[in-house]
Design a protein around this motif. Structure first.
Motif, short mmCIF file in Angstrom:
data_model
loop_
_atom_site.label_atom_id
_atom_site.label_comp_id
_atom_site.label_asym_id
_atom_site.label_seq_id
_atom_site.Cartn_x
_atom_site.Cartn_y
_atom_site.Cartn_z
N ALA A 162 17.75 90.90 37.56
CA ALA A 162 18.08 90.40 38.89
C ALA A 162 19.59 90.40 39.08
O ALA A 162 20.10 90.89 40.09
CB ALA A 162 17.52 89.00 39.09
N PHE A 174 20.16 87.78 33.83
CA PHE A 174 19.16 86.92 34.45
C PHE A 174 18.07 87.84 35.00
O PHE A 174 18.32 88.67 35.87
CB PHE A 174 19.76 86.09 35.58
N THR A 175 16.85 87.74 34.47
CA THR A 175 15.79 88.68 34.84
C THR A 175 15.02 88.19 36.07
O THR A 175 15.16 87.04 36.50
CB THR A 175 14.79 88.86 33.68
N ARG A 176 14.20 89.07 36.59
CA ARG A 176 13.37 88.71 37.76
C ARG A 176 12.38 87.60 37.41
O ARG A 176 11.93 86.86 38.30
CB ARG A 176 12.60 89.95 38.24
N GLU A 177 12.03 87.48 36.13
CA GLU A 177 11.13 86.41 35.69
C GLU A 177 11.88 85.13 35.37
O GLU A 177 11.34 84.19 34.81
CB GLU A 177 10.35 86.87 34.44
N ARG A 178 13.19 85.12 35.71
CA ARG A 178 14.06 83.96 35.52
C ARG A 178 14.33 83.63 34.05
O ARG A 178 14.56 82.47 33.70
CB ARG A 178 13.49 82.74 36.25
N ASN A 179 14.32 84.64 33.22
CA ASN A 179 14.73 84.47 31.83
C ASN A 179 16.20 84.83 31.70
O ASN A 179 16.71 85.70 32.42
CB ASN A 179 13.90 85.37 30.91
N ILE A 180 16.87 84.19 30.76
CA ILE A 180 18.29 84.47 30.52
C ILE A 180 18.46 85.03 29.12
O ILE A 180 17.94 84.45 28.15
CB ILE A 180 19.15 83.20 30.69
N SER A 212 17.89 92.06 44.62
CA SER A 212 18.00 90.61 44.46
C SER A 212 18.81 89.94 45.56
O SER A 212 18.89 88.71 45.61
CB SER A 212 18.66 90.29 43.11
N GLN A 230 16.32 85.05 43.72
CA GLN A 230 15.84 84.32 42.56
C GLN A 230 16.35 82.87 42.50
O GLN A 230 15.71 82.02 41.89
CB GLN A 230 16.24 85.04 41.27
N ASP A 231 17.50 82.62 43.13
CA ASP A 231 18.07 81.28 43.08
C ASP A 231 18.98 81.09 44.29
O ASP A 231 20.13 81.51 44.28
CB ASP A 231 18.85 81.07 41.78
#
Length: 252
Positions: A162, A174-180, A212, A230-231
């Motif tokens: 993302a 920061f991925t689309r699945e909200r992992n860092i 994004s 995403q945020d």
């Protein structure tokens, strides 16, 4: 020797200055330019320097555009992060081409070569051939990252990113699945490795994927403010200078 630096990253320009001073205190830096437009205007008005240190990817385009609109008669040493095959293509044409991070010994050797060519009054650039070589070469951009994980490794596809951000000199995905995930590369290195059609360096802290981008709002003094899908709590400021580039990137 009078040297012109064309480099849009201030820390890279400062590093070049320090290395030039270390190589010879007699070197005179006649200018530090950050954009294609600024470089064209400078070269049209000022006396030709003895050598030009020129980054390829500038904030408002590729530095090759400078040659099309200004008469560049000085020896040019390109500085950038492109792959070794492009380097070989330029070496065939006896044009110096230094990969970042530049080593002082390599810079010194390139400057000696440029000075020798200048004193011989010999042509150092076959510009049409060089531009053709580079423009015809299709750059290969990164497709995935192999990252260390628990008791092994994990693969992150570039299409799953993302945005990328830096915090306390550490770079994160920061991925689309909200992992860092933490990366070993710097933001400058990633900017060169990622497809510029898909990723945009919004500022020193953020590189964003085009899918994004949630919304864009006007900010003070010609700046733009980006919010991400995403945020929405994250607001990324884009400078007045980069605002036209952002709009051009999104309007393709």
């Amino acid at each position: 020797m009078k040297i012109l630096i064309i480099e849009d990253e201030k820390h890279n320009a400062s590093r070049l200055q320090r290395m030039l001073t270390d190589i010879s205190p007699k070197f005179e830096i006649v200018g530090i330019l950050e954009t294609v437009k600024e470089s064209i205007n400078w070269l049209k008005k000022e006396a030709a320097p003895d050598v030009i240190l020129m980054d390829i990817r500038l904030s408002d385009g590729l530095s090759f555009d400078i040659f099309e609109k200004a008469d560049v008669v000085s020896p040019v040493i390109f500085t950038t992060s492109y792959d070794e095959y492009a380097v070989r293509a330029f070496k065939v044409n006896s044009l110096d081409y230094l990969l970042k991070p530049i080593e002082k010994e390599e810079l010194e050797a390139a400057l000696k070569k440029a000075d020798l060519e200048r004193k011989k009054n010999a042509p150092t650039l076959e510009l049409e051939q060089l531009l053709h070589l580079f423009r015809e070469k299709t750059p290969v951009f990164r497709k995935r990252f192999l990252l260390p994980g628990y008791n092994g490794y994990k693969i992150i596809s570039v299409s799953d990113i993302a945005y990328i951000f830096t915090e306390q000199k550490i770079t994160y995905i920061f991925t689309r699945e909200r992992n860092i995930e933490m990366l070993g590369q710097t933001m400058d290195e990633l900017e060169d490795e990622l497809d510029p059609d898909m990723f945009f360096r919004a500022n020193r802290q953020f590189i964003i994927h085009i899918d994004s981008v949630g919304s864009i709002q006007n900010d003070m003094n010609g700046k733009l403010k980006i919010s991400l899908k995403q945020d929405r709590s994250i607001e990324i400021l884009v400078s007045r200078e980069k605002a036209p580039l952002l709009k051009k990137w999104l309007d393709k």
